[in-house]
Write a protein that holds these residues in place. Structure first.
Motif, short mmCIF file in Angstrom:
data_model
loop_
_atom_site.label_atom_id
_atom_site.label_comp_id
_atom_site.label_asym_id
_atom_site.label_seq_id
_atom_site.Cartn_x
_atom_site.Cartn_y
_atom_site.Cartn_z
N SER A 4 0.96 -1.10 0.10
CA SER A 4 0.23 0.09 -0.06
C SER A 4 0.83 1.06 -0.07
O SER A 4 2.01 1.26 0.39
CB SER A 4 -1.10 0.00 1.26
OG SER A 4 -0.17 0.18 2.39
N ARG A 5 0.26 2.33 -0.42
CA ARG A 5 0.84 3.55 -0.40
C ARG A 5 -0.44 4.59 0.17
O ARG A 5 -1.39 4.38 0.27
CB ARG A 5 1.43 4.16 -1.52
CG ARG A 5 0.55 4.22 -2.69
CD ARG A 5 1.01 4.76 -3.95
NE ARG A 5 1.20 5.92 -3.80
CZ ARG A 5 0.59 6.95 -4.00
NH1 ARG A 5 -0.78 6.88 -4.01
NH2 ARG A 5 0.88 8.25 -3.93
N PRO A 7 -3.02 7.12 -0.07
CA PRO A 7 -3.86 7.59 -1.56
C PRO A 7 -3.67 9.08 -1.46
O PRO A 7 -3.53 9.83 -0.43
CB PRO A 7 -4.91 7.02 -1.15
CG PRO A 7 -4.89 5.97 -0.43
CD PRO A 7 -3.83 6.31 0.44
N LEU A 8 -3.83 9.72 -2.57
CA LEU A 8 -3.95 11.21 -2.81
C LEU A 8 -5.16 11.58 -2.07
O LEU A 8 -6.34 11.17 -2.40
CB LEU A 8 -3.83 11.61 -4.17
CG LEU A 8 -4.13 12.95 -4.66
CD1 LEU A 8 -2.87 13.60 -4.17
CD2 LEU A 8 -4.18 13.22 -6.01
N SER A 9 -5.06 12.55 -1.14
CA SER A 9 -6.30 12.95 -0.36
C SER A 9 -7.18 14.05 -1.10
O SER A 9 -6.56 14.62 -2.14
CB SER A 9 -6.03 13.25 0.93
OG SER A 9 -5.33 14.87 0.85
N PHE A 10 -8.24 14.04 -1.01
CA PHE A 10 -9.22 14.99 -1.50
C PHE A 10 -8.82 16.38 -1.32
O PHE A 10 -8.52 17.10 -2.06
CB PHE A 10 -10.83 14.85 -1.07
CG PHE A 10 -11.74 15.87 -1.26
CD1 PHE A 10 -12.46 15.59 -2.69
CD2 PHE A 10 -11.97 17.03 -0.82
CE1 PHE A 10 -13.39 16.36 -2.93
CE2 PHE A 10 -12.85 17.95 -1.12
CZ PHE A 10 -13.52 17.66 -2.23
N GLU A 11 -8.37 16.36 -0.08
CA GLU A 11 -8.04 17.89 0.19
C GLU A 11 -6.64 18.30 -0.47
O GLU A 11 -6.43 19.40 -0.87
CB GLU A 11 -7.63 17.97 1.96
CG GLU A 11 -8.66 17.97 2.77
CD GLU A 11 -9.16 16.56 2.86
OE1 GLU A 11 -8.79 15.56 2.46
OE2 GLU A 11 -10.30 16.54 3.57
N LEU A 13 -5.68 17.33 -3.38
CA LEU A 13 -5.98 17.59 -5.00
C LEU A 13 -6.67 18.93 -4.64
O LEU A 13 -6.43 19.97 -5.78
CB LEU A 13 -6.91 16.48 -5.00
CG LEU A 13 -6.90 16.52 -6.59
CD1 LEU A 13 -5.42 16.14 -7.28
CD2 LEU A 13 -7.68 15.25 -7.20
N PRO A 104 -14.45 10.52 0.53
CA PRO A 104 -14.83 9.24 1.41
C PRO A 104 -15.74 9.36 2.36
O PRO A 104 -15.45 10.44 3.28
CB PRO A 104 -13.48 8.42 1.43
CG PRO A 104 -12.48 9.12 1.03
CD PRO A 104 -12.75 10.44 0.57
N PRO A 109 -9.78 3.90 6.34
CA PRO A 109 -9.69 3.34 4.93
C PRO A 109 -10.95 2.56 4.89
O PRO A 109 -11.37 1.88 5.89
CB PRO A 109 -8.36 2.62 5.13
CG PRO A 109 -7.71 2.81 6.31
CD PRO A 109 -8.38 3.49 7.19
N ALA A 110 -11.39 2.69 3.51
CA ALA A 110 -12.64 1.82 3.24
C ALA A 110 -12.56 0.53 3.13
O ALA A 110 -11.30 -0.16 2.59
CB ALA A 110 -13.23 2.45 1.84
#
Lengths: 139, 149
Positions: A4-5, A7-11, A13, A104, A109-110
């Protein structure tokens, strides 16, 4: 093994002053893949529902079957016209909605969402809704 | 592997060796971002095309000999084209063992291809020892939502 890494967050971006070339290229690929998925889904639906073949699809478009196979295999050389042609021959059209990038629901994490059992529900559900609507109108 | 973007769907699983991880995520090259989007397509669980020679651009392919269970994910656009080799641990769970630029593999079934296939198997054995990769008779045994071309 790396599994895993972050993920790029909504904030991240949403607040970026300048999007990185990586981010831009990623979303180009993502959009292309999504459109291809939608067309492939429509094709699969027609195959399962009406036993449509690639040869029949090619005939409808006046193209060689190999060309249609190439189109269905990958969105590599697609244009918007290709999408239109394929969907029209399949008896579909795009429903286009631009929406804000989704945040999300949970900060956690989903969990891995269950794989749909046999058929993805989206198109089938749309068809069922349309049928129910027509039945209601007839009544 | 988690999707690049936090809101993305996760309906299949993909694990990557450090070499794949480094190639795809650490280099930060734009082409690798598009490959990343292709891997996320797998994870997203939507429809994917699986093909043989007739559909040489299909998203995935089971390499011959099929008994080895080595697959490739094809990232063909934009050029240069890349291949991600790997094996299934179970249905909808792919272990990516290596990434290769297509043109470096040469003609189909060349020495480089065979080497890449052997490398994938060796990687698997290095990671899982005697635990065999997942094998199936039909496409449905490997993947949900696959369209065979």
């Amino acid at each position: 093994m790396t599994t895993s890494r972050t993920p790029l967050s909504f904030e991240e971006l949403a607040s970026a002053t300048t999007l990185s070339p990586y981010q831009i290229a990623y979303f180009q690929g993502r959009t292309r893949n999504r459109v291809h998925e939608a067309v492939l889904e429509a094709f699969r639906d027609r195959v399962e529902r009406d036993a449509l073949t690639r040869a029949e699809l090619a005939r409808r478009l006046g193209r060689r079957p190999e060309q249609v196979t190439r189109w269905l295999a990958s969105p590599g050389n697609w244009t918007l016209d290709t999408v239109s042609d394929l969907l029209l021959a399949l008896g579909y059209e795009l429903e286009i909605t631009a929406k804000p990038l989704a945040r999300p629901q949970s900060a956690e994490p989903a969990a891995r969402a269950p794989v749909p059992a046999a058929r993805p529900a989206v198109l089938s559900r749309q068809r069922r809704t349309r049928r129910a609507g027509r039945a209601a109108l007839r009544a | 592997m988690r999707p690049f973007f936090e809101g993305a769907r996760e309906r299949r699983e993909l694990y990557a060796t450090p070499w794949v991880h480094e190639e795809v995520f650490e280099t930060q090259k734009a082409r690798m971002a598009q490959l990343h989007a292709d891997l996320d397509r797998f994870i997203g669980g939507g429809s994917i095309a699986v093909g043989g020679r007739a559909a040489k651009d299909a998203f995935m392919k089971l390499l011959e000999p099929s008994r080895d269970g080595v697959w490739e994910i094809r990232s063909i656009d934009p050029k240069p084209s890349f291949r991600v080799f790997g094996l299934f641990a179970e249905r909808d769970c792919f272990v990516a063992t290596s990434v290769q630029e297509r043109k470096l593999l040469g003609a189909f079934d060349s020495l480089q291809w065979r080497r890449a296939r052997r490398h994938a198997l060796a990687q698997w054995r290095g990671l899982f020892a005697t635990w065999p990769p997942h094998r199936g008779e039909h496409l449905d045994d490997y993947l949900t939502n696959a369209v065979e071309l």
